[in-house]
Write a protein that holds these residues in place. Structure first.
Motif: not given
Length: 127
Positions: A58-62, A89-99
């Motif tokens: 989606g709009d998340q990356y890890g 990446p533009e427009g994406l939110t970084q989240v934790s590896p677990a998430a």
């Protein structure tokens, strides 16, 4: 088109200018690996230091840390340098590896459910 011998790289040396550069490598199975190219051979097998697998849902990356990786050349589809200033990446939110692993699991379950529903609806011949 005039091409001099100086412009044509020697066989097996095309990756030499990418040594010690941070690269994005797209693999045959669709995975994306980022890391620093430390070595390669005549088969384009790569040694990547500080490798991470980048997963986008989606709009998340890890980024999942992988460490030192050897990648077989036959599995490489594409590779290129990463601009250090635009690493995220533009427009994406970084989240934790677990998430991101949890989000990937949810996406796989949703896709499996969709394919099951489609298979059950095939008899309707809606086309």
């Amino acid at each position: 088109m005039d091409v001099t011998l100086q412009e044509v790289p020697l066989p097996g040396t095309a990756l030499a200018e990418e040594l010690d550069q941070r690269l994005l490598i797209v693999l045959r199975d669709g995975r994306k690996v980022l890391g620093v190219l430390r070595s390669f051979d005549q088969f384009a097998n790569l040694v990547i230091e500080g490798a991470v697998e980048r997963i986008i849902v989606g709009d998340q990356y890890g980024d999942i840390p992988l460490g030192l990786q050897v990648i077989r050349g036959e599995n490489v589809v594409l590779l290129g340098r990463v601009d250090e200033e635009k690493d995220a990446p533009e427009g994406l939110t970084q989240v934790s590896p677990a998430a991101i692993k949890e989000a990937l699991k949810g996406e796989k379950e949703l896709n499996k459910l969709k394919s099951t529903i489609r298979a059950r609806m095939d008899f309707l011949d809606l086309e």
